[in-house]
Design an enzyme around this catalytic site. Structure first.
Site, PDB file in Angstrom:
ATOM      1  N   GLU A  57       1.092  -1.237   0.003  1.00  0.00           N
ATOM      2  CA  GLU A  57       0.177   0.095  -0.392  1.00  0.00           C
ATOM      3  C   GLU A  57       0.942   1.175   0.198  1.00  0.00           C
ATOM      4  OE1 GLU A  57      -0.124  -2.663   1.943  1.00  0.00           O
ATOM      5  OE2 GLU A  57      -1.501  -2.843   3.054  1.00  0.00           O
ATOM      6  N   CYS A  91      -0.048   1.101   7.480  1.00  0.00           N
ATOM      7  CA  CYS A  91      -0.407   0.881   5.895  1.00  0.00           C
ATOM      8  C   CYS A  91      -2.161   1.525   6.072  1.00  0.00           C
ATOM      9  CB  CYS A  91      -0.770  -0.715   4.650  1.00  0.00           C
ATOM     10  SG  CYS A  91       0.866  -0.786   4.690  1.00  0.00           S
ATOM     11  N   THR A 207      22.071 -38.728   4.549  1.00  0.00           N
ATOM     12  CA  THR A 207      23.224 -37.754   3.288  1.00  0.00           C
ATOM     13  C   THR A 207      24.039 -36.949   3.744  1.00  0.00           C
ATOM     14  OG1 THR A 207      20.807 -36.906   2.655  1.00  0.00           O
ATOM     15  CG2 THR A 207      22.203 -35.855   1.698  1.00  0.00           C
ATOM     16  N   ASP A 211      27.147 -37.888   1.112  1.00  0.00           N
ATOM     17  CA  ASP A 211      27.103 -36.450   0.084  1.00  0.00           C
ATOM     18  C   ASP A 211      27.720 -35.333  -0.039  1.00  0.00           C
ATOM     19  OD1 ASP A 211      25.625 -38.231  -1.683  1.00  0.00           O
ATOM     20  OD2 ASP A 211      23.324 -37.080  -1.483  1.00  0.00           O
ATOM     21  N   GLU A 291      15.713 -32.508   1.327  1.00  0.00           N
ATOM     22  CA  GLU A 291      15.906 -32.916   0.102  1.00  0.00           C
ATOM     23  C   GLU A 291      16.885 -34.567   1.102  1.00  0.00           C
ATOM     24  OE1 GLU A 291      18.291 -31.212  -2.409  1.00  0.00           O
ATOM     25  OE2 GLU A 291      17.504 -29.479  -2.425  1.00  0.00           O
TER      26      GLU A 291
END
Ligand code: AOF
Ligand code: ZN
Length: 371
Positions: A57, A91, A207, A211, A291
């Site tokens: 706004e 606002c 992981t 990884d 993930e």
């Protein structure tokens, strides 16, 4: 209460298009758009572009032409104008001061600091306020913010790459380390874009062990999400990148010795997820991209603690490796869609309970960066 006209809905659709522009960078705030209209013409418009910056706004009022004013205009705002002094002034006060005659509001702001008080203020000042009866597109756009406000937890997206024969990681030599991608580089860029869109990214101990991922945004534009490792059994080693690279990480459990950049949350396997959700709320993290790997995804799937699934199907077979978890199918996955991506294909679905909560009845679209 004044009626919502078809023309009102058209202007609101325009305000929503503007809200979408505040794409990455508004979190933890919602994405909001505003159009100021008088005599069927747009006077000015604006959107909330970044946290700490002007609200939609205020941006629209600032964009009025020099010497112009909004007296007697109608303001179309996708979210109730705020009433609190936060990072910016309220606002609703700015709209009252501008002399608008009417305000059409997409939805009430569930933030307890606002929660209808912006609307009350404007009405008390003599502005005619109309609230849309339903606004599923607006709710979908702000599902992360609304989830935190209404359900007290972030919006949770599960992402997994799957080979044609159902494996999420190819067979590895004993001790072989590093991330072995199944899907194409083009799809990797898309998944990095997804990372930039969410407040946090989460993986499990497995992981981190195999990884050693960096979990940052390298192949897309945007901020790095907060990294989270779910390791209530303390199986990960302190020499992994997520702990040792000096960037912030939140670990549930984890190794004994950790550098200062890592925050530990003590939890056992049973209370790990509820405690994590609570902690993320306190940090204003509105969404989490999970993930993997298989155990961690399974943990979220088994407890039903997820909202969106994004399965990245690769065309080739790996002939073995780490089997992907089984996904809900059939009746339980009514809201689904597909998006071809080069040789790969993204299949996505929304949890039926989450879809009902958002109020959407049509399959959502995937967020894909512009070329
Ligand atoms: C609006 N228009 O464009 C947005 C609103 O910390 P602040 O001052 O930026 O306030 C953030 C809160 O204000 C946010 O949690 C939500 O309730 C509301 N966001 N309100 O009138 C806007 N972004
Ligand atoms: Zn505001």
């Amino acid at each position: 209460m004044s009626e919502v006209t078809p023309r009102d809905r058209e202007w609101m659709a325009e305000a929503l298009t503007l809200a979408r522009r505040g794409h990455i960078g508004t979190a933890p705030n919602p994405r909001v758009g505003c159009v100021l209209v008088r005599d069927g013409h747009v006077l000015s418009s604006g959107w909330h572009a970044a946290v700490g910056g002007p609200h939609a706004e205020a941006a629209a009022l600032q964009a009025l032409p020099p010497g112009g004013n909004a007296r007697g205009a109608t303001a179309y705002v996708t979210l109730e104008p705020c009433s609190h002094h936060g990072r910016t002034p309220p606002c609703s006060e700015a709209l009252i001061a501008s002399g608008i005659a009417r305000c059409v509001v997409g939805m009430v702001d569930p933030n307890p600091k606002v929660a209808g008080s912006g609307i009350d203020r404007m009405r008390a000042a003599g502005i005619e306020v109309t609230i849309l009866d339903a606004f599923p597109e607006g709710r979908w756009l702000n599902r992360r913010f609304l989830s935190a406000m209404e359900r007290g937890r972030p919006w949770i997206i599960l992402k997994c790459a799957v080979s044609a024969d159902g494996f999420m990681d190819p067979p590895r030599e004993r001790g072989e380390m590093g991330s072995l991608a199944i899907t194409s580089p083009a799809l990797r860029r898309l998944t990095h874009h997804w990372r930039a869109e969410e407040g946090a990214i989460l993986v499990g101990a497995g992981t981190v062990g195999t990884d050693d991922p960096a979990l940052n945004v390298r192949e897309a534009e945007g901020p790095n999400p907060l990294r989270i490792v779910l390791d209530p059994e303390g199986r990960t080693m302190a020499d992994r990148q997520v702990y040792a690279d000096g960037h912030p990480t939140l670990v549930v459990g984890g190794p004994q010795e950790l550098p200062e950049s890592v925050v530990r949350l003590d939890a056992n396997s049973q209370d790990a997820l509820p405690l994590l959700m609570e902690d993320l709320m306190a940090r204003e993290v509105r969404s989490v991209l999970v993930e993997g790997g298989a155990d961690t995804l399974g943990r979220f799937l088994d407890t039903g603690l997820w909202d969106e699934l994004r399965l990245c199907h690769a065309p080739q077979r790996t002939g073995g490796g780490l089997p992907a978890p089984s996904w809900p199918t059939g009746e339980d996955a009514l809201l689904r869609g597909e998006h071809p991506f080069g040789a790969d294909r993204v299949e996505y679905q929304v949890h039926p309970a989450s879809a009902a909560w958002v109020g959407t009845l049509c399959p959502p679209t995937l967020s894909v960066p512009l070329p």
